[in-house]
Write a protein that holds these residues in place. Structure first.
Motif, PDB file in Angstrom:
ATOM      1  N   GLY A   2     103.597   3.254  48.118  1.00 12.89           N
ATOM      2  CA  GLY A   2     103.458   3.257  47.184  1.00 12.89           C
ATOM      3  C   GLY A   2     104.490   4.024  46.207  1.00 12.89           C
ATOM      4  N   THR A   3     105.154   5.014  46.638  1.00 10.90           N
ATOM      5  CA  THR A   3     106.379   5.651  46.418  1.00 10.90           C
ATOM      6  C   THR A   3     107.988   5.408  46.467  1.00 10.90           C
ATOM      7  N   GLY A   4     107.857   4.946  47.406  1.00  7.98           N
ATOM      8  CA  GLY A   4     109.650   4.273  47.801  1.00  7.98           C
ATOM      9  C   GLY A   4     110.360   5.393  48.458  1.00  7.98           C
ATOM     10  N   HIS A   5     108.952   7.045  49.084  1.00  6.41           N
ATOM     11  CA  HIS A   5     109.911   8.026  49.440  1.00  6.41           C
ATOM     12  C   HIS A   5     109.799   7.950  51.538  1.00  6.41           C
ATOM     13  N   GLY A   6     109.177   6.706  51.456  1.00  7.48           N
ATOM     14  CA  GLY A   6     108.815   5.844  53.084  1.00  7.48           C
ATOM     15  C   GLY A   6     110.479   5.553  53.260  1.00  7.48           C
ATOM     16  N   LYS A   7     111.284   4.673  52.672  1.00  7.02           N
ATOM     17  CA  LYS A   7     112.388   4.318  52.939  1.00  7.02           C
ATOM     18  C   LYS A   7     113.293   5.615  53.843  1.00  7.02           C
ATOM     19  N   ALA A   8     113.290   6.960  53.772  1.00 10.71           N
ATOM     20  CA  ALA A   8     113.748   8.137  54.762  1.00 10.71           C
ATOM     21  C   ALA A   8     113.631   7.599  55.745  1.00 10.71           C
ATOM     22  N   ASP A   9     112.045   7.390  56.513  1.00 10.48           N
ATOM     23  CA  ASP A   9     111.762   7.459  57.231  1.00 10.48           C
ATOM     24  C   ASP A   9     111.447   5.695  58.025  1.00 10.48           C
ATOM     25  N   GLU A  10     111.872   5.228  57.467  1.00 10.68           N
ATOM     26  CA  GLU A  10     112.645   3.944  57.780  1.00 10.68           C
ATOM     27  C   GLU A  10     113.918   3.826  58.663  1.00 10.68           C
ATOM     28  N   PHE A  11     114.133   4.765  57.403  1.00 12.03           N
ATOM     29  CA  PHE A  11     116.005   5.327  57.873  1.00 12.03           C
ATOM     30  C   PHE A  11     116.332   5.497  59.085  1.00 12.03           C
ATOM     31  N   LEU A  12     115.386   6.510  59.140  1.00 13.44           N
ATOM     32  CA  LEU A  12     115.536   7.425  60.627  1.00 13.44           C
ATOM     33  C   LEU A  12     114.982   6.089  61.865  1.00 13.44           C
ATOM     34  N   ASP A  13     113.944   5.596  61.880  1.00 13.73           N
ATOM     35  CA  ASP A  13     113.426   4.986  62.949  1.00 13.73           C
ATOM     36  C   ASP A  13     114.360   3.617  62.805  1.00 13.73           C
ATOM     37  N   ARG A  14     115.398   3.043  62.231  1.00 15.88           N
ATOM     38  CA  ARG A  14     116.741   2.071  62.179  1.00 15.88           C
ATOM     39  C   ARG A  14     117.153   2.960  62.603  1.00 15.88           C
ATOM     40  N   LYS A  15     118.038   3.875  63.204  1.00 17.78           N
ATOM     41  CA  LYS A  15     118.711   4.522  62.788  1.00 17.78           C
ATOM     42  C   LYS A  15     118.424   5.259  64.642  1.00 17.78           C
ATOM     43  N   LYS A  16     117.269   5.144  64.767  1.00 21.06           N
ATOM     44  CA  LYS A  16     117.100   5.976  65.921  1.00 21.06           C
ATOM     45  C   LYS A  16     116.996   7.003  66.260  1.00 21.06           C
ATOM     46  N   ILE A  17     116.513   7.885  64.953  1.00 23.20           N
ATOM     47  CA  ILE A  17     116.837   9.426  65.624  1.00 23.20           C
ATOM     48  C   ILE A  17     115.456  10.027  65.071  1.00 23.20           C
ATOM     49  N   MET A  18     114.920  10.968  65.991  1.00 20.99           N
ATOM     50  CA  MET A  18     113.834  11.289  67.239  1.00 20.99           C
ATOM     51  C   MET A  18     113.961  12.566  66.515  1.00 20.99           C
ATOM     52  N   ARG A  19     111.780  12.769  66.028  1.00 18.66           N
ATOM     53  CA  ARG A  19     111.782  13.369  65.589  1.00 18.66           C
ATOM     54  C   ARG A  19     110.021  13.482  66.655  1.00 18.66           C
ATOM     55  N   LYS A  20     109.799  15.196  67.354  1.00 19.41           N
ATOM     56  CA  LYS A  20     108.862  15.072  67.762  1.00 19.41           C
ATOM     57  C   LYS A  20     107.488  15.863  66.101  1.00 19.41           C
ATOM     58  N   VAL A  21     107.136  14.256  66.240  1.00 25.23           N
ATOM     59  CA  VAL A  21     106.296  14.511  64.790  1.00 25.23           C
ATOM     60  C   VAL A  21     104.982  15.293  65.429  1.00 25.23           C
ATOM     61  N   VAL A  22     104.381  15.988  64.764  1.00 25.23           N
ATOM     62  CA  VAL A  22     104.017  17.230  65.675  1.00 25.23           C
ATOM     63  C   VAL A  22     101.863  16.462  64.438  1.00 25.23           C
ATOM     64  N   LEU A  23     102.553  16.820  63.030  1.00 23.37           N
ATOM     65  CA  LEU A  23     101.076  16.527  61.920  1.00 23.37           C
ATOM     66  C   LEU A  23     101.959  15.241  61.063  1.00 23.37           C
ATOM     67  N   LEU A  70     107.480  24.354  61.235  1.00 26.37           N
ATOM     68  CA  LEU A  70     107.641  22.933  61.939  1.00 26.37           C
ATOM     69  C   LEU A  70     108.338  22.959  60.430  1.00 26.37           C
ATOM     70  N   VAL A  71     109.702  21.853  60.524  1.00 29.93           N
ATOM     71  CA  VAL A  71     110.382  21.387  59.750  1.00 29.93           C
ATOM     72  C   VAL A  71     109.373  20.146  58.455  1.00 29.93           C
ATOM     73  N   ALA A  72     110.167  19.896  57.933  1.00 28.62           N
ATOM     74  CA  ALA A  72     109.547  18.894  56.542  1.00 28.62           C
ATOM     75  C   ALA A  72     111.078  18.331  56.072  1.00 28.62           C
ATOM     76  N   THR A  73     111.555  17.005  56.019  1.00 30.08           N
ATOM     77  CA  THR A  73     111.746  16.367  55.462  1.00 30.08           C
ATOM     78  C   THR A  73     111.563  15.654  53.885  1.00 30.08           C
ATOM     79  N   VAL A  74     112.432  16.252  53.246  1.00 27.50           N
ATOM     80  CA  VAL A  74     111.695  16.576  51.529  1.00 27.50           C
ATOM     81  C   VAL A  74     112.596  16.581  50.457  1.00 27.50           C
ATOM     82  N   PRO A  75     112.670  15.731  49.276  1.00 26.35           N
ATOM     83  CA  PRO A  75     113.525  15.517  48.132  1.00 26.35           C
ATOM     84  C   PRO A  75     114.463  16.406  47.575  1.00 26.35           C
ATOM     85  N   GLU A  76     115.510  16.944  47.461  1.00 27.85           N
ATOM     86  CA  GLU A  76     116.273  18.042  47.319  1.00 27.85           C
ATOM     87  C   GLU A  76     115.368  19.276  45.801  1.00 27.85           C
ATOM     88  N   ARG A  77     114.947  17.995  45.160  1.00 33.06           N
ATOM     89  CA  ARG A  77     114.056  19.516  43.276  1.00 33.06           C
ATOM     90  C   ARG A  77     112.895  19.667  43.911  1.00 33.06           C
TER      91      ARG A  77
END
Length: 305
Positions: free
Chosen positions: A204-225, A242-249
């Protein structure tokens, strides 16, 4: 006689006739023509079934019925005039207003520390509550006035809402200091894909679009959490590889307290526009306008959205 049958301008002319007692003087006082005043008086006579004013050597004298109407008509016109011309004021220095702002956990981390410090300085008796944008029906709550403002990436707030862009930001890769990826100016897609990841599913926040973009571009990640919010990300990254994809602010807010590092994301993720929203019903509410201005003054960049 029903109120729908009465033109308010007729009552204004009636009131002025009580004062001036001459059609020519009323016309001059109200900026009307004498025939216009005479026509209005004729309409009033027809509506009330009373002559209202009689011509005498001393001018237009009110009938007993007109005298009966004089005081309540004057009072009603005064109330209407005062209501139309009065503008509610808001003095932050003395107000005890309680505001409610919709925001995500990212918003609470990034916006609240500086915002509350400034409120304490300029409006010491004002209080603020937050609600999660996803925990309530934000559209209904804002329309009803229960939530005064909302901040974030909120594509669902469209018709009926004003918005002001606060800033744009990028996504970044974040990890603990001394992580194997730390110290690099940039991270490659191969390094990104090889790392272990924590993913935030923030519905509901719009941040899911980042994950959708990675999936659409077939950029793989090993998601453990996978976690449902960002509030624990700082703690998680501090004590893991672990590494996280987060907004810059958010990364800026977490870096120092949790001893974290971040770099520009290797995937060309779309920018995020963070906006301030308010419902059109409360556009001219002086208290809400004050809080809007305060937030824009602290965090706003560039022009309106």
């Amino acid at each position: 006689m029903e109120l729908k049958d009465i033109d308010l301008n007729l009552l204004v002319i009636f009131q002025q006739l009580l004062v001036d007692r001459r059609v020519s003087k009323v016309a001059s006082s109200l900026g009307l023509s004498q025939p216009g005043v005479s026509n209005a008086l004729a309409r009033l006579r027809k509506l009330t079934d009373d002559p209202l004013f009689l011509r005498t050597p001393n001018g237009m004298e009110p009938t007993p019925y007109a005298q009966q109407l004089a005081e309540p008509t004057a009072r009603a016109l005064q109330v209407i005039h005062a209501a139309i011309n009065s503008k509610a004021s808001f003095d932050p220095a003395t107000s005890k207003r309680a505001f409610t702002v919709g925001m995500t956990d990212i918003g609470e981390i990034y916006f609240l520390p500086r915002l509350m410090k400034e409120i304490a300085r300029v409006a010491p008796n004002v209080s603020l509550s937050t609600v999660r944008n996803t925990a309530v029906n934000l559209q209904d709550e804002m329309e009803a006035g229960h939530v005064n403002l909302a901040i974030g990436l909120l594509p669902q707030l469209k018709a009926g809402y004003f918005q002001r862009r606060l800033f744009r930001q990028h996504y970044v890769c974040m990890f603990r200091r001394d992580h194997p990826l730390d110290g690099r100016k940039k991270v490659s897609l191969d390094d990104f894909s090889a790392a272990d990841h924590v993913v935030v599913v923030s519905d509901g926040t719009g941040h899911g679009k980042a994950d959708e973009f990675l999936d659409r571009k077939k950029i793989m990640r090993k998601v453990v959490l996978t976690v449902p919010h960002y509030v624990a990300v700082g703690h998680i990254l501090h004590d893991s590889d672990l590494v996280a994809t987060v907004p810059e602010r958010l990364a800026q807010a977490l870096a120092r307290p949790f001893e974290l590092s971040y770099v520009r994301h290797p995937a060309k993720l779309p920018e995020i526009a963070i906006n301030l929203f308010w419902h059109g019903r409360f556009h001219k509410d002086p208290a809400i306008a004050w809080l809007r201005s305060l937030i824009i003054g602290i965090y706003g960049e560039g022009g309106p959205a």
